[in-house]
Motif scaffolding. Sequence first.
Motif, PDB file in Angstrom:
ATOM      1  N   THR A 179      32.674  36.478  18.507  1.00  0.00           N
ATOM      2  CA  THR A 179      33.305  35.204  18.147  1.00  0.00           C
ATOM      3  C   THR A 179      34.727  35.125  18.703  1.00  0.00           C
ATOM      4  O   THR A 179      35.419  34.143  18.462  1.00  0.00           O
ATOM      5  CB  THR A 179      33.370  35.027  16.616  1.00  0.00           C
ATOM      6  N   MET A 180      35.166  36.161  19.411  1.00  0.00           N
ATOM      7  CA  MET A 180      36.514  36.202  19.969  1.00  0.00           C
ATOM      8  C   MET A 180      36.520  37.102  21.196  1.00  0.00           C
ATOM      9  O   MET A 180      35.556  37.814  21.461  1.00  0.00           O
ATOM     10  CB  MET A 180      37.519  36.710  18.928  1.00  0.00           C
ATOM     11  N   GLY A 205      45.611  33.410  17.669  1.00  0.00           N
ATOM     12  CA  GLY A 205      45.117  34.779  17.520  1.00  0.00           C
ATOM     13  C   GLY A 205      46.253  35.719  17.179  1.00  0.00           C
ATOM     14  O   GLY A 205      47.106  35.408  16.359  1.00  0.00           O
ATOM     15  N   SER A 222      44.312  39.122  21.360  1.00  0.00           N
ATOM     16  CA  SER A 222      43.065  38.733  20.700  1.00  0.00           C
ATOM     17  C   SER A 222      43.086  37.230  20.472  1.00  0.00           C
ATOM     18  O   SER A 222      43.957  36.720  19.764  1.00  0.00           O
ATOM     19  CB  SER A 222      42.913  39.462  19.352  1.00  0.00           C
ATOM     20  N   TYR A 224      40.746  33.939  19.310  1.00  0.00           N
ATOM     21  CA  TYR A 224      39.537  33.600  18.575  1.00  0.00           C
ATOM     22  C   TYR A 224      38.914  32.317  19.121  1.00  0.00           C
ATOM     23  O   TYR A 224      39.601  31.450  19.663  1.00  0.00           O
ATOM     24  CB  TYR A 224      39.850  33.484  17.090  1.00  0.00           C
ATOM     25  N   ASP A 225      37.583  32.262  18.989  1.00  0.00           N
ATOM     26  CA  ASP A 225      36.783  31.129  19.464  1.00  0.00           C
ATOM     27  C   ASP A 225      36.875  30.961  20.984  1.00  0.00           C
ATOM     28  O   ASP A 225      36.669  29.876  21.514  1.00  0.00           O
ATOM     29  CB  ASP A 225      37.193  29.832  18.751  1.00  0.00           C
ATOM     30  N   SER A 344      37.978  41.932  11.157  1.00  0.00           N
ATOM     31  CA  SER A 344      38.027  40.894  12.183  1.00  0.00           C
ATOM     32  C   SER A 344      38.189  39.518  11.557  1.00  0.00           C
ATOM     33  O   SER A 344      38.995  38.700  12.012  1.00  0.00           O
ATOM     34  CB  SER A 344      36.755  40.941  13.036  1.00  0.00           C
ATOM     35  N   ARG A 348      41.705  36.526  11.586  1.00  0.00           N
ATOM     36  CA  ARG A 348      41.631  35.210  12.208  1.00  0.00           C
ATOM     37  C   ARG A 348      42.882  34.396  11.896  1.00  0.00           C
ATOM     38  O   ARG A 348      43.492  34.548  10.831  1.00  0.00           O
ATOM     39  CB  ARG A 348      40.390  34.442  11.733  1.00  0.00           C
TER      40      ARG A 348
END
Length: 516
Positions: A179-180, A205, A222, A224-225, A344, A348
Amino acid sequence: MGHASTDTDVVVAGAGPTGLMLACELRLAGVEVMVVEQLAERTGESRAGGMHSRTLEVLDQRGVLDRFLAAGHLTPVGHFSGLWLDFDDFESRHPLPLMILQSTIERLLEEWAAELGVRVRWSSEVSGVRQDEAGVAVELRTTKAAPATLRARYLVGCDGGRSTVRRLSGIDFPGTPATMTALLGDVVLPGLPEEFIFMRRCPGGHFSALSLEPGWHRVITSEYDRVAGRDDSVTFEQLRESLIRLAGTDYGMHSPRWVSRFSDTARQAAKYRDGRVLLAGDAAHIHFPAGGQGLNIGVQDAVNLGWKLASVVRGQAPESLLDSYHAERHPVGERLLHNTRAQSALARPGADMDALREVFGSVMAFDDVNRYLRGMITALDIRYPVDGDHPLGDAGSPTPTSRRPTVPPASTNCCTPPAPFCSTCAAAPRWRRPPGTGPTASTSSRHGARTTTGPPRSWARSPLPPRSSSAPTATSPGPPPPARPTPPPSGPPSPRGSARPCLGEAPPETGGSPLS
């Protein structure tokens, strides 16, 4: 000890930490082992950066821990999704995480393996697996010679998350997709205004810049999405652009040594044994690399499997003993995926998650919560069930597969079960709140409603008083570190349970070298 019809007793695919540790365990028991590795030589890359208490205990049992201690440094802190945990000397003779790069770990294990007579065959990729009642044929594809076939009694796949051994053996690898996307690189970072940055939270992130070696920083971004394709290329420019999106600058980064990508994909092999083929380490489980657990769990897989496989090969135990490897280690892998999924999710971005992290950080101020999470991260709390009575244990005593406590027994509880806020119950959590700060909260217990001191909202920013002194340990001479220690080479870390702010907030104190 190999039979006349075999080239070796055991073939281990993969010369990483898990494969090398397993090979050493087998050689200590007198079993012939051949390690095959598709790489031509070491790359020098280091995805992992530390060892936890249980792994240090195992190396100590084997008499080689001093080699690793001399090559790294101990640090009194760890984290759960970027929220600080503190470590003490109650659970282990080796309570502190050891900061040491994976490349160094592999070098030291390889040296030990050579001393034990382990044979390593480089540039040899497993290309076929055929097993029968008597053994397994391992087909190898090589870059410098004609294809070859090794005949062994057993094959163990320690060949990473994309394990060829697992795929060729038809072992399912169920789990959840990414998911990331996270990028990682070792670079020169001249414009970093702080000694290091750890999990600085941003709208898209978070990012880290850790000084693991003089002159070099490990940058981790990192987002996300944003999910990259499995076979997409990874470049330094992608890392630089990702850092700019998160931090607003690249801090002048240049001269990358290497760049890699990872995600929060979480998968586990449906079974760790299929006849004469077994899996260990990343070949058996992959996950979001939170808390520095992956390498450690892989080494511990190897130690659990090593003596069992050696006993079977030497005819000292029935083959059914190997089934206990799956029975004991598969639940450990399940819990590993469970807690790294939680970390994780907790990392987020967003206002809702910021609030959850603040509440979670306050709960982590309880000693019992800190101890629970610390035990999970370090694997000190792992217990293997023993069916029925065992001659080495009785009711209320540790089983042979439990870790015997190294602390004196606590005082007798006055309540059964212990009341959460009873001042005399041994199991009651103890607040470590700075004197004169924070509100009081009304709390119900078995003793009825009572008023007890609760954590203030500013807990995550509050200093902790030092722990009471205790005896020195083998790895930490002198008194134990205070609750807010000063690990080399930087200043003190944030207090237990504290979180890093989003971009735009005043930067907190930084220091230490946390496990990633």
